[in-house]
Design an enzyme around this catalytic site. Structure first.
Site, PDB file in Angstrom:
ATOM      1  N   ASP B 322      44.175  34.366  41.704  1.00 34.45           N
ATOM      2  CA  ASP B 322      45.488  34.942  41.389  1.00 34.45           C
ATOM      3  C   ASP B 322      45.415  35.711  40.078  1.00 34.45           C
ATOM      4  OD1 ASP B 322      47.253  32.647  39.360  1.00 34.45           O
ATOM      5  OD2 ASP B 322      45.177  32.419  40.022  1.00 34.45           O
ATOM      6  N   GLU B 323      46.269  36.682  39.949  1.00 35.63           N
ATOM      7  CA  GLU B 323      46.437  37.458  38.711  1.00 35.63           C
ATOM      8  C   GLU B 323      45.124  37.958  38.132  1.00 35.63           C
ATOM      9  OE1 GLU B 323      50.516  36.269  36.745  1.00 35.63           O
ATOM     10  OE2 GLU B 323      49.091  34.606  36.555  1.00 35.63           O
TER      11      GLU B 323
END
Lengths: 563, 563
Positions: B322-323
């Site tokens: 994620d991210e």
């Protein structure tokens, strides 16, 4: 310096400190160890020194004040047992050798701290002098707290305790040395309001909270002891109040019998028509208001005031008067008849307050009311019922606007603006069967269903100026503020984390302000200090909430929004 | 009935129950005692009976499954030591006399509960059968749990434990009798994610949390064990990871040596220009991303995957993703050269994932990634890198929209939509030096400075439909959900109150749903049950947050918004 004229010498030293050149340019540089609230002024000679606390450390207190003697013992024990390990190891030099050097060349150890108090018997009342000076000299390992009153001396002891820490490498408690502190609060009223009407809190939890308040140099515990939901206070003259009104046998605060009291709209559903807010019978579930037309009301009121003023020696008596709900009185037949005869709800409230206020004053108290008693649009009293000389008003709505209205009307103000100081905001609302949640987009427009949402972060609390927007003349009537812990959704299981360290943020703002020497808001510089202070409070048994990951404390500035 | 054919008789009884007339019209009427999550079906014959638990109470378990035997002992001990006092005294008749009546005519006492399990050795893996049936017969004081697997039997034991309470008047533990429960979860994946990268949690706190999860019939502990801020996991093949990356000696989870790993933008300030969000080096303070161009990355990755899959026997391996922040990779010289040669950030990520995924699969695991790996606008991989057969995606953005994208792409989904299931939202943001607070009007537009504010109330969590807006076909790919406890501002001092009882709200929604038999959302009916369940959890040592004042529990309906 342990001389006969210790106090005088200390005074000379302080005077010389005041007359010397301005503080070094690095006065705002981060210190290895800090005190919360940040003292009015504190200097630590460089290079930063620390001295070991002797295993025979004790506090020398003048005799004649039992509270001070008790504090002296308490803080000496705290120092000796201190195992607080700072999150970031302080960079200090530990003193070695010199006068008083112990056996085996361990260097000077701090053997005792001396308390010097001018007015030993000044009573603990609102506005008492809480100032103090603290000095810890490295060379001869001496420490002195000088204060006008015993209460100021206790503030000094607390500051001293925050300059101590456990050093694993030295296997000893160290305390900062070469330190001079001069300290006094900006505001005389720095409080926490705890609501024990919505939720009962065991005495142990209240005591722990008061201890934490003292550590934060807060000085007013506003005990919101009863409310619509429960009446846990046992009063000798009105036993039925606690008997019938408390949550249960194990949920009262004194053991006395009380009698039942008559009320309007008692036991009614609080919101007959959810689409018609003005028709409500109460501001939240739990309807019922005293009926000022009922003679027995005054008998009970008088008994309550007498008993409570006998129980609590404080100079203030909080007489409530917030959220008087028109719908409740309007639903009462006797009041309907009164209104039909030309009465008004405001005059009805004034009938009650007009009777309560003189009683309170006759018991030598200052009455505190919520702002509503004067400012509510629908139901309010005239100033004649609440003379400013014997009245203080506590704000909660409209931020600085209501504070301004209050002080311009000549009243002293305690500031508790909900938008800044209400600690309950932001965890939703407790009313059940709320169909707004059926809409997944709702989230209550980001207030999260809380009337005063969102949650007030420590920065929000810290940054608030309780006298913001006031002239200097008006600001003189602001005695201070209170953070308010309403407890519809808080009990002992979560109390500490909801109160701390946000109350600490207000504690510093009202003790030494929220700005640096140049007048800029200092929340950035306060962050690491608050992380450290929170860590110390946890070590003292207060389960306060963390404000940043530990990662941040190890890397000053790296967790800022702007570097 | 304690017969040889106890199981068969029980089965007949169950069959007769199923074939009998529809449930009484009052099936949603409040019961004196409840189970959380609400079972799929539960009936309690009227008038409501209860039987005393014998001082020799024990659980009879088949031998051959050590976990089941341990559970049998554990729940028997819980029953015998039960001192949970309901907030509202249950209105029940305590059985008297009958077969098995004890001495002094104390009436029938429940001497034992029998476990009957079909497949005693079914392993604990995702999707295992957790169903059970529970029957407590009053007349002869017998109790039976029948289940397909040992894991279902444990669910039954938990339900049984929630039907017991301490009765002061009887000075005994009572358990509801005349009760029949049939129960099975709607979703196979009902989890809590705890982030021990931002904040370290002692093992005792994690164990307490897992115990609380089991009591709520939750079945997945998603251990977000490391992140940018700290790496507490000691891995034999990579000791430097924990040695250098953990918060400290006392803040690791296994004692092994690890080697240091190379990264892009390591140690850089995360947000070089606060007014230019796209230029950030990380989504929050703590910058640094693995560099897929660095050969050593794959050596370390391989070691980590091998060690972790040896440590944890679960069928799922969460590989993050994620991210992934473009700014961080863009700042790396080696990556800049790669991009100049025609590379893309997406292909760079795919290089990494394309190497990690086969390794994970070779260890006989299903890989779980955050939705970003597929859905991120800037950096994502193609489906070929993450075949649906061996991949599950976990959502966190855009509510049901992203869930729909995921299942339409053929992937199974674990739902953790931040707007509903992120437990950290609403307590502000942890970045320091944020000048927005200089404006007293700010309050961050009521999000309170929290990117995902406001706080998600238990109602918001409870009401969420993880498969909302999906067709029946699409919904089949939703395996369940997880509430996520990100811990930038949470540590052991406040953990319980932040997780519970909001995680309980999801636990019921994913176990037996959030609607009643008519299809209406049942949050109103759930309120008192959740207050009781929270109270029981507190008694078991979990410092969960209260959802209403006690006043409400004593007056059903009076605290509703709409009566």
């Amino acid at each position: 310096m342990a001389t006969k004229n210790g106090g005088f010498v200390a005074l000379l030293l302080l005077l010389s400190f005041l007359l010397s050149s301005p503080l070094p340019a690095r006065c705002d540089a981060p210190l290895p160890v800090n005190v919360w609230p940040k003292p009015t002024s504190m200097s630590w000679a460089e290079p930063h020194m620390a001295v070991r606390v002797s295993s025979s450390f004790h506090v020398v207190a003048p005799s004649g004040n039992a509270h001070l003697l008790s504090a002296a013992r308490r803080y000496a024990a705290l120092l000796l047992a201190e195992r607080y390990r700072p999150l970031v190891t302080p960079a200090v030099n530990v003193t070695a050798g010199g006068a008083g050097a112990g056996a085996a060349g361990r260097g000077a150890e701090l053997g005792y701290l001396t308390l010097a108090v001018s007015d030993l018997h000044a009573p603990l009342q609102h506005g008492v002098d809480e100032s103090y000076a603290l000095e810890i000299l490295p060379a001869c390992a001496a420490a002195t707290v000088t204060a006008a009153t015993a209460w100021g001396a206790m503030r000094g002891l607390e500051t001293f305790s925050q300059l101590a820490w456990w050093c694993g490498r030295e296997r000893a408690v160290l305390v900062a040395a070469g330190v001079r502190v001069e300290d006094r609060p900006l505001y005389p009223h720095r409080g926490l309001m705890l609501d024990t009407g919505r939720t009962y809190f065991p005495v142990a939890d209240i005591l722990r909270t008061i201890d934490a308040m003292a550590a934060n140099k807060m000085n007013v515990f506003h005990w919101h002891i009863t409310d619509s939901q429960s009446f846990p206070l046992e009063l000798p003259s009105e036993p039925a109040l606690a008997e019938k009104g408390s949550y249960g046998d194990g949920m009262r605060y004194t053991v006395d019998d009380v009698k039942l009291i008559l009320v309007s709209c008692a036991g009614e559903f609080w919101l007959p028509d959810a689409s018609d807010w003005p028709s409500r019978l109460a501001a939240e579930p739990g309807a019922g208001q005293l009926n000022p037309l009922e003679p027995k009301t005054y008998q009970v009121m008088s008994n309550v005031i007498n008993d409570v003023t006998s129980l609590f020696p404080d100079g203030f008596y909080h007489a409530g008067a917030d959220e008087v709900t028109p719908g409740c009185w309007n639903a009462d037949p006797s009041i309907q008849r009164y209104l039909a005869r030309g009465g008004t709800l405001s005059r009805l409230l004034e009938k009650f307050v007009g009777a309560a206020h003189p009683l309170i004053v006759s018991r030598n108290r200052t009455a505190v009311y919520w702002e509503d008693v004067l400012l509510d649009q629908a139901v309010n009293v005239t100033a004649s019922a609440i003379p400013p000389e014997t009245t203080i008003l506590q704000t909660w709505n409209n931020g600085g606007n209501n504070t301004r209205l209050i002080v311009r009307a000549g009243y002293r103000a305690i500031v508790s603006s909900a938008s800044f100081y209400y600690l309950d905001c932001g965890h939703g609302d407790f009313a059940g069967n709320d169909s707004a949640y059926d809409d997944p987009r709702s989230d209550y427009g980001t207030s999260g269903g809380s009337w005063c949402g969102p949650y007030k972060t420590w920065q929000r609390v810290y940054d608030y100026d309780v006298a913001g927007g006031l002239t200097a003349e008006e600001a003189r009537l602001v005695v201070g503020g209170e953070v308010a812990m309403w407890t519809e959704q808080v009990d002992a299981a979560v109390l500490d984390g909801r109160v701390w360290p946000r109350a600490s943020a207000m504690a510093e703002a009202l003790w030494s302000g929220n700005r640096d020497a140049t007048g800029r808001k200092r929340y950035a510089e306060a962050t690491d200090r608050l992380t450290d202070w929170r860590h110390r409070m946890v070590g003292r048994g207060v389960r306060a909430e963390p404000i940043q990951p530990l990662w941040c404390r190890n890397r000053p500035g790296m967790c800022n929004l702007v570097r």
